[in-house]
Scaffold this motif. Structure first.
Motif, short mmCIF file in Angstrom:
data_model
loop_
_atom_site.label_atom_id
_atom_site.label_comp_id
_atom_site.label_asym_id
_atom_site.label_seq_id
_atom_site.Cartn_x
_atom_site.Cartn_y
_atom_site.Cartn_z
N HIS A 114 -12.23 75.80 -32.73
CA HIS A 114 -11.07 75.26 -32.02
C HIS A 114 -10.71 73.85 -32.46
N ILE A 115 -11.57 73.26 -33.27
CA ILE A 115 -11.25 71.91 -33.71
C ILE A 115 -10.31 72.00 -34.91
N ASN A 116 -9.13 71.49 -34.70
CA ASN A 116 -8.17 71.47 -35.78
C ASN A 116 -8.34 70.19 -36.55
N ILE A 117 -8.50 70.29 -37.82
CA ILE A 117 -8.58 69.05 -38.57
C ILE A 117 -7.69 69.15 -39.79
N GLY A 118 -6.80 68.19 -39.90
CA GLY A 118 -5.87 68.20 -41.03
C GLY A 118 -6.55 67.67 -42.27
N LYS A 119 -6.35 68.36 -43.35
CA LYS A 119 -6.88 67.85 -44.62
C LYS A 119 -5.88 66.84 -45.16
N GLU B 171 -3.40 66.00 -36.92
CA GLU B 171 -4.59 66.80 -37.17
C GLU B 171 -4.18 68.18 -37.64
N LYS C 201 0.15 66.70 -29.36
CA LYS C 201 -0.12 65.34 -28.90
C LYS C 201 0.95 64.39 -29.41
N TYR C 202 0.91 63.21 -28.88
CA TYR C 202 1.76 62.12 -29.35
C TYR C 202 3.23 62.52 -29.38
N VAL D 17 -2.87 63.28 -40.58
CA VAL D 17 -3.93 62.59 -39.85
C VAL D 17 -3.59 62.49 -38.37
N ILE D 18 -2.35 62.10 -38.09
CA ILE D 18 -1.94 61.92 -36.70
C ILE D 18 -1.88 63.27 -35.98
N LYS E 197 1.84 54.12 -33.17
CA LYS E 197 0.58 54.86 -33.30
C LYS E 197 -0.44 54.04 -34.09
#
Lengths: 277, 421
Positions: B3-8, B78, B141-142, B75-76, B205
């Protein structure tokens, strides 16, 4: 008969004969503080007879006079006359711009019967690295000198203005990074499984704090890590579960004396171990 | 951990060419200023000034922003960049379009080459907007920052389409309204729509991230968004249908309120920051905000005065004061990390590696900052006095700033991986 010298700690005297508190207090006004149990706790274990004499503006001879009736015998040792020679000001003080020295007169606080230690520490925290704080009071604050010399003060010097006025100068240490910058590149290590595990093993579980910052929203991870590092006891390590290499944190830590080990297992799974060098 | 989304981080092809081109174009801009200082004593609608303004807006400002956005958005949010290939492709269209456009401005050869330059730029912006929308779609988010980034990209599209129409209008006149009036609208959609809203969104941000500040006053950003957009839309509608009148001052005040809400938000972060040391980046940002505020306050002078000195100062405050200052600072807050990630992230096996800040010269950024201030002051003085010699001297200082910046940027880009152990 208890054998004592000028280097005997006040706390030892009190331990042997509690009446010494009154005896010493009778010698000089500053020494009356010993009657206050809290101040006694702070001072007595850190201060020797010679130092107490200096603080009180009296002599070791006087101590001898009041302590002998209580069953103490002074061992004859090389006299301490050398100590009474007025020391010359050290270079760091001579070269300092007098207007930039932060003067803090704590005599009013002491006269009110309060302990200015907290205020002094706070004031010293505000002093810029490499700058000087001057504490003005009516005795030589030996415990304070010991305390600050342990970590934050580079050097100290006591100037005797009169019997009732002592100026103690504390030179604040330069920021750590100025001398650790040379080795900045030595502080960041990319590990493989083997070397990372080996590094982790250097810290037993009870000395390793583990945190997981993967679920936190930015800049949460960095805030948590920095807070944890600030509270990390010496000799302990912080183990972090992260989802990426926190590059901005690396820059933040660059100025401090930490060693950072990174194990980048895969995208989304990064382990880190940080400890003070 | 599914469930952890992480943007490359996107490949460097989507980021570095933009930074490199932006740096070079900044240098080109400063040299053009040095070799035609008399431009700044004439009307603003001259071939040379048109060229310089478009190099500043497209080659310098937009170029760097595109590169930074491709890096920061993942990054922001994700979330991976929707299309790296598209991002890389945008560089070609934007660069070629920008060169075609500016070269033809300089020679004032109106026609198909200029129009195709404009069309390529419009194409770049459409692709960029598409990439932004697709990337931020899932980003929950954001919301307010996302809103700013998206609205700025839409305004950018509006700006470049208007620009393209203006380029066509030069060859085949079709606007009923005066070309110069439309030009004013075009310029201000660029300022208040694209640059202002992008910078507002991204900075609200990044500044808290860099300062480790916290602000609960998100409502300030909402008001910033409302005021900035309301002021701009009213200005456009009024300006297009009824002409540019003293009413612009009202819209200027509304936009100014939008700017103040945003700056108040940043100030609240600054007050509640964890990191006490104020770095060069923050000083650059502070100067940039100051330049922006002064430029808005200058609007009445621009509107009511005769001659063009205040118009010149206004434009200089916006391009060289506000946009340039923020880029000069932020570059060394983003680029080193991109390069570091590329070279060192995947190293493994007990390797000592340099820190991101060891990859460029910090000393040069300090000089860059100092000379930036003097360059700005001397140049502005020259504009106010309308003295070509002083303007030329200011431009020479700008060249020094640009050279220092380029040295540092290319030191980063050409960094060779080094292991210490």
């Amino acid at each position: 008969m208890e054998m004592i010298t000028a280097k005997t700690k006040i706390s030892e005297l009190i331990k042997f004969n509690s009446k010494s508190v009154d005896a010493i207090a009778s010698l000089a006004k500053p020494l009356e503080k010993l009657k206050n149990p809290i101040l006694r706790k702070i001072m007595a274990s850190r201060v020797t007879i010679a130092e107490a004499a200096k603080m009180g503006g009296t002599t070791v001879e006087e101590f001898k006079r009041v302590l002998s009736p209580l069953g103490f015998t002074f061992e004859n040792e090389t006299s301490n006359t050398a100590e009474s020679v007025v020391e010359t000001k050290p270079d760091w003080l001579l070269n300092a711009d007098p207007s930039r020295i932060d003067q803090y007169d704590v005599r009013p606080i002491i006269d009110n019967g309060a302990d200015p230690l907290k205020e002094i520490l706070h004031r010293f925290k505000e002093v810029e690295p490499g700058k000087i704080l001057c504490i003005i009071n009516n005795f030589v604050p030996t415990p304070l000198i010991h305390l600050l010399k342990q970590e934050k003060a580079e050097a100290t010097f006591v100037e005797t203005v009169s019997e009732k006025e002592f100026r103690t100068y504390f030179l604040k240490k330069e920021k750590e990074y100025s001398h650790s910058a040379v080795t900045a590149e030595e502080k960041l290590l990319m590990d493989n499984e083997e070397s990372f595990t080996a590094t982790c093993k250097r810290f037993p579980p009870e000395n390793t704090k583990t945190i997981d910052v993967r679920e936190l929203e930015m800049p949460g991870p960095m805030q948590l890590i920095l807070t944890e590092l600030e509270e990390l006891p010496a000799g302990n390590a912080l183990f972090i579960n992260h989802k990426r290499i926190p590059v901005y944190l690396l820059e933040e830590l660059a100025d401090k004396n930490y060693e950072v080990h990174i194990r980048n297992i895969q995208e989304g799974d990064v382990k880190m171990l940080i400890f003070k060098k | 951990m599914a469930h952890i989304n992480i943007g490359k981080a996107p490949g460097n092809g989507a980021v570095l060419p933009f930074y490199a081109t932006g740096a070079v174009m900044f240098l080109v801009l400063c040299f053009l200023m040095l070799f035609s200082p008399e431009t700044f004593t004439k009307h603003y609608f001259t071939p040379h000034l048109l060229t310089m303004v478009h190099i500043a807006a497209l080659g310098w400002g937009t170029m760097i922003i595109f590169g930074a956005a491709h890096q920061l958005l993942p990054v922001i949010c994700e979330q991976d960049l929707y299309s790296e290939k598209m991002a890389g492709f945008v560089w070609y269209t934007l660069t070629i379009g920008m060169i075609l456009l500016t070269v033809n401005f300089w020679k004032l050869t109106v026609g198909w080459l200029m129009i195709s330059g404009g069309s390529l730029i419009v194409l770049s912006v459409i692709l960029y907007l598409f990439n932004v929308l697709k990337t931020s779609r899932i980003c929950k988010k954001y919301s307010i920052q996302k809103l700013f980034v998206i609205s700025s990209a839409i305004w950018l599209l509006f700006t470049v389409v208007m620009g393209l129409l203006l380029a066509i209008n030069l060859k085949f006149p079709f606007f009923k309204v005066s070309h110069l009036e439309i030009l004013k609208l075009h310029a201000h959609v660029g300022f208040a729509g694209w640059f202002l809203q992008l910078i507002t969104g991204v900075s609200s941000k990044l500044v808290p991230m860099f300062l480790l500040g916290k602000s609960k006053k998100d409502y300030l950003l909402k008001w910033a968004f409302i005021c900035q957009n309301a002021g701009l839309i009213l200005f456009l509608a009024d300006g297009y249908f009824l002409g540019v009148t003293p009413r612009v001052l009202i819209y200027g005040v509304i936009v100014l309120a939008g700017v103040l809400f945003w700056l108040l938000y940043l100030f609240d972060n600054y007050k509640n920051r964890l990191r006490k040391r104020v770095e060069l980046l923050m000083k650059h940002s502070f100067l940039s905000f100051l330049a922006l505020l002064i430029s808005i306050i200058l609007i009445p002078a621009v509107y009511f005065s005769n001659g063009y000195r205040w118009t010149m100062l206004y434009g200089t405050l916006i391009f060289m004061g506000w946009i340039t200052s923020i880029i000069l600072g932020k570059t060394f807050k983003t680029l080193p990390f991109i390069i570091w990630n590329d070279h060192y992230k995947n190293l493994s096996g007990k390797v000592k590696v340099p820190l991101p800040k060891d990859l460029y010269s910090e000393k040069l950024t300090i000089w860059q900052f100092r000379i930036f201030i003097s360059a700005f002051l001397v140049f502005a003085l020259g504009l106010v006095l309308q003295n070509v010699m002083v303007i030329r001297f200011g431009a020479a200082l700008w060249c020094v700033v640009a050279i220092i910046y380029n040295v540092n940027v290319f030191k980063l880009i050409f960094h060779k991986q080094k292991k210490i152990s």
